[in-house]
Design a protein around this motif. Structure first.
Motif, short mmCIF file in Angstrom:
data_model
loop_
_atom_site.label_atom_id
_atom_site.label_comp_id
_atom_site.label_asym_id
_atom_site.label_seq_id
_atom_site.Cartn_x
_atom_site.Cartn_y
_atom_site.Cartn_z
N GLU B 7 -16.76 2.62 6.68
CA GLU B 7 -16.61 2.83 8.13
C GLU B 7 -17.49 3.98 8.61
O GLU B 7 -17.49 5.05 8.02
CB GLU B 7 -15.17 3.19 8.44
CG GLU B 7 -14.22 2.04 8.29
CD GLU B 7 -12.80 2.51 8.07
OE1 GLU B 7 -12.01 1.71 7.56
OE2 GLU B 7 -12.49 3.67 8.39
N VAL B 31 -15.51 0.73 12.92
CA VAL B 31 -16.86 0.18 12.95
C VAL B 31 -17.49 0.35 11.58
O VAL B 31 -17.75 1.48 11.15
CB VAL B 31 -17.72 0.89 14.02
CG1 VAL B 31 -19.14 0.35 14.02
CG2 VAL B 31 -17.11 0.75 15.41
N SER B 35 -23.09 -2.73 10.79
CA SER B 35 -22.63 -3.80 11.68
C SER B 35 -23.27 -3.68 13.06
O SER B 35 -23.79 -2.63 13.43
CB SER B 35 -21.11 -3.75 11.82
OG SER B 35 -20.72 -2.52 12.39
N PHE B 37 -21.71 -3.96 16.48
CA PHE B 37 -20.35 -3.99 17.04
C PHE B 37 -20.44 -4.07 18.55
O PHE B 37 -20.92 -3.15 19.20
CB PHE B 37 -19.62 -2.72 16.61
CG PHE B 37 -18.13 -2.80 16.70
CD1 PHE B 37 -17.35 -2.92 15.56
CD2 PHE B 37 -17.49 -2.78 17.93
CE1 PHE B 37 -15.97 -2.99 15.65
CE2 PHE B 37 -16.12 -2.86 18.02
CZ PHE B 37 -15.34 -2.97 16.89
N THR B 189 -26.32 0.98 12.09
CA THR B 189 -25.14 0.48 12.78
C THR B 189 -25.37 0.58 14.29
O THR B 189 -25.88 1.60 14.77
CB THR B 189 -23.90 1.32 12.39
OG1 THR B 189 -23.86 1.41 10.98
CG2 THR B 189 -22.63 0.72 12.93
N VAL B 191 -23.47 0.12 18.08
CA VAL B 191 -22.26 -0.11 18.88
C VAL B 191 -22.74 -0.32 20.31
O VAL B 191 -23.38 0.56 20.90
CB VAL B 191 -21.29 1.09 18.81
CG1 VAL B 191 -20.07 0.84 19.68
CG2 VAL B 191 -20.87 1.33 17.37
N HIS B 206 -19.43 -7.82 14.69
CA HIS B 206 -18.06 -7.40 14.99
C HIS B 206 -17.87 -7.32 16.49
O HIS B 206 -18.83 -7.08 17.23
CB HIS B 206 -17.75 -6.05 14.36
CG HIS B 206 -17.70 -6.09 12.87
ND1 HIS B 206 -18.83 -6.27 12.10
CD2 HIS B 206 -16.66 -5.98 12.00
CE1 HIS B 206 -18.48 -6.27 10.82
NE2 HIS B 206 -17.17 -6.09 10.74
N SER B 218 -9.87 -7.18 18.02
CA SER B 218 -11.08 -6.60 17.45
C SER B 218 -11.22 -7.00 15.99
O SER B 218 -10.25 -7.43 15.36
CB SER B 218 -11.06 -5.07 17.57
OG SER B 218 -10.17 -4.52 16.64
#
Lengths: 256, 301
Positions: B7, B31, B35, B37, B189, B191, B206, B218
């Motif tokens: 994470e 998260v 990923s 996200f 990553t 977001v 995600h 989620s």
């Protein structure tokens, strides 16, 4: 990191405002003070003289506490509001904080840049105005013209500091620049006009005393200078408390 | 490259209250590293507030947030050495030039050669043509590109993007998509909070759907689909009209794209196949992933 932030705050984007400030100060000074008043009347109980003084001394005499304060307070407040409130309102602060800069570094750099941005033009302005006021003496003995400048600058710096506290606190508390500028202006001026003692003692600070007409004393620690500094202490303490309060709010507050 | 699914961000029971307004209530999500996200939700659902909490601009009223194992409110400056971010209302100082701003931001990130790094990100988002001009002269699209370049300074491991495609032209959107694709290959990553999600179709691994400050659902996209209860069966056929009219008669909700017919709902592909057998038409049936919009609409329905 601090030097980078300070350099950015001090040099970037504010040149226009600096020039404006110098220009305004220059106009204010030269328009009101550079005249052919070479004779000063001094009246005290049982005492009356007419004394020839140089225009440089006239500036010293007429730039007493209130006139300089009444002019400087809006300038200090406007500039501080621009640097803090305007940038907060525009989200520029957020753009800066999306990096490795600490809030503390940003606050101190902004504070220092405000102090210097106001103090340097003021010092420059005094140097220009004194020379303009007495060009003949300036040509013969420049040091004599500028003999009272160190004291003037010290007292100006103290006065700026005392105004800075309330200006920064206001900029931090009120998110709208108009309120940040208008509310303390209105409150302080009204309270001073009605001569409320507590506020009057704080602003204007009584640290900008008149200099003797006939003496050139510079920074020599005379009783008058020490008295002026002593009287300024409560204002300096109050301003420091305001600055610490503003700092704590700035550090702890969300940047929405 | 082996991507660890550790994470990067952990949000645990977070509340954010502004006066009487509860912007976020008991939000929890994780998260994973590497990923993409996507955070979706209607206006006022708390997406931007959540991102501001993650970036350490705001302090949660209650709950705990960890980014790279650190509290972003306390260690924002350390975290930003590995993170980049942009917000919808990103506003660099008007009086600076784009170049000066990026160089300054690069120096604030502790990049060794700020000028070189500023040039790299400027080239990435093609802003070198106008970056010597004052930011006050920029259009909204130019400002967005500058904000994007800002977020990628220092080649961060974690990039937070709030509505990144707003006001961007088609080319810039394509560049952004490509940059995200390249980034995921390197284990970065992302977001992203966005309404315009077409650009991110196929990239998103995600998903979190927010509504009224709460997480509706989620997790991995596949898990979200299961939780939401949405499946999509796609039929490939040479006789789409015949198959489509048969499906409609049997009460299916369908969409036709050329030779492909998508059936929305909870249909079992085997069950559909069995029914179509009797029709005597040659078909190929497969289960496909519905669009992000369909998942979103279903989740909020």
């Amino acid at each position: 990191m601090f030097f980078k932030v300070f350099k950015w705050e001090f040099l970037s984007g504010k040149r226009f405002y600096l020039i404006l400030l110098i220009y305004f100060l220059l106009l204010f000074s030269s328009g009101g003070l550079v005249s052919s008043k070479y004779v000063v009347e001094v009246r005290e109980p049982g005492f009356y003289i007419k004394e020839d003084v140089t225009p440089g001394r006239v500036i010293d005499i007429r730039w007493h506490t209130s006139s300089l304060w009444w002019f400087l307070f809006p300038v200090v407040l406007a500039y501080t509001v621009f640097v803090f409130s305007y940038e907060l309102d525009k989200g520029i602060l957020r753009a800066y904080l999306l990096s490795c800069v600490k809030k503390r570094t940003l606050f101190i750099a902004k504070l220092l840049s405000i102090i210097l941005s106001l103090f340097i033009p003021l010092a420059a302005c005094l140097l220009i105005v004194y020379a303009l006021a007495d060009p003949q003496l300036f040509m013969v003995d420049p040091l004599e013209v500028y003999v009272n400048i160190p004291r003037r600058l010290l007292l100006c710096a103290l006065m700026l500091y005392t105004m800075m506290g309330i200006a920064i606190l206001s900029s931090i508390i009120f998110k709208r620049p108009l309120y940040a500028f208008g509310i303390p202006m209105a409150v302080i001026y009204v309270l001073n006009i009605v001569s409320l003692r507590g506020i009057s003692k704080y602003i204007p600070p009584r640290c900008y005393s008149r200099l003797p007409y006939s003496e050139s004393i510079g920074l020599v620690p005379t009783e008058a200078l020490l008295n002026a500094l002593r009287i300024a202490i409560p204002s300096l303490i109050a301003s420091t408390i305001f600055l610490i309060t503003a700092y704590i709010i700035f550090i702890r507050r969300d940047v929405a | 490259m082996v991507i660890s699914m550790k994470e990067v961000i952990s949000v645990d029971g977070v509340w954010k209250v502004f006066g009487r307004t509860v912007a976020l209530r008991n939000v929890s999500l994780k998260v994973p590293s590497g990923s993409v996200f996507l955070i979706m939700g209607p206006n006022g659902s708390g997406k931007s507030t959540l991102l501001k909490l993650i970036t350490g601009l705001m302090k949660p009223t209650r709950g705990r947030i960890k980014v790279f194992g650190e509290d972003p409110w306390k260690s924002r400056q350390e975290i930003f050495a590995r993170m980049g971010a942009m917000f919808e209302d990103h506003s660099p100082p008007d009086w600076a030039t784009g170049r000066a701003y990026l160089e300054y931001k690069a120096s604030l990130k502790g990049v060794k050669d700020p000028e070189k790094e500023a040039l790299r990100v400027a080239k990435l988002f093609k802003i070198t043509e106008f970056w010597d001009r004052s930011i006050s002269t920029y259009s909204s699209g130019m400002r967005r590109k500058l904000a994007l370049a800002d977020a990628f300074i220092g080649d961060p491991e974690l990039i937070i993007l709030d509505e990144p495609t707003v006001a961007l032209d088609k080319e810039a959107r394509a560049i952004l998509r490509e940059t995200i694709m390249d980034g995921t290959k390197q284990g970065k990553t992302f977001v992203i909070a966005s309404h315009t999600i077409v650009e991110f179709e196929g990239l998103v691994t995600h998903l979190a759907i927010l509504s009224l400050g709460q997480v509706v659902v989620s997790g991995k996209v596949e898990d979200v689909m299961k939780k939401v209860g949405i499946r999509q069966v796609t039929i490939k056929t040479n006789e789409p009209e015949t198959v489509a009219s048969f499906l409609i008669r049997n009460g299916y909700s369908i969409r036709v794209h050329g030779n492909h017919i998508a059936i929305e709902g909870l249909e079992d592909p085997d069950e559909v196949m069995a029914k179509l057998k009797n029709l005597g038409v040659k078909v190929e049936i497969s289960e496909t992933r519905p669009s992000l919009w369909e998942i979103y609409a279903k989740a909020l329905a």
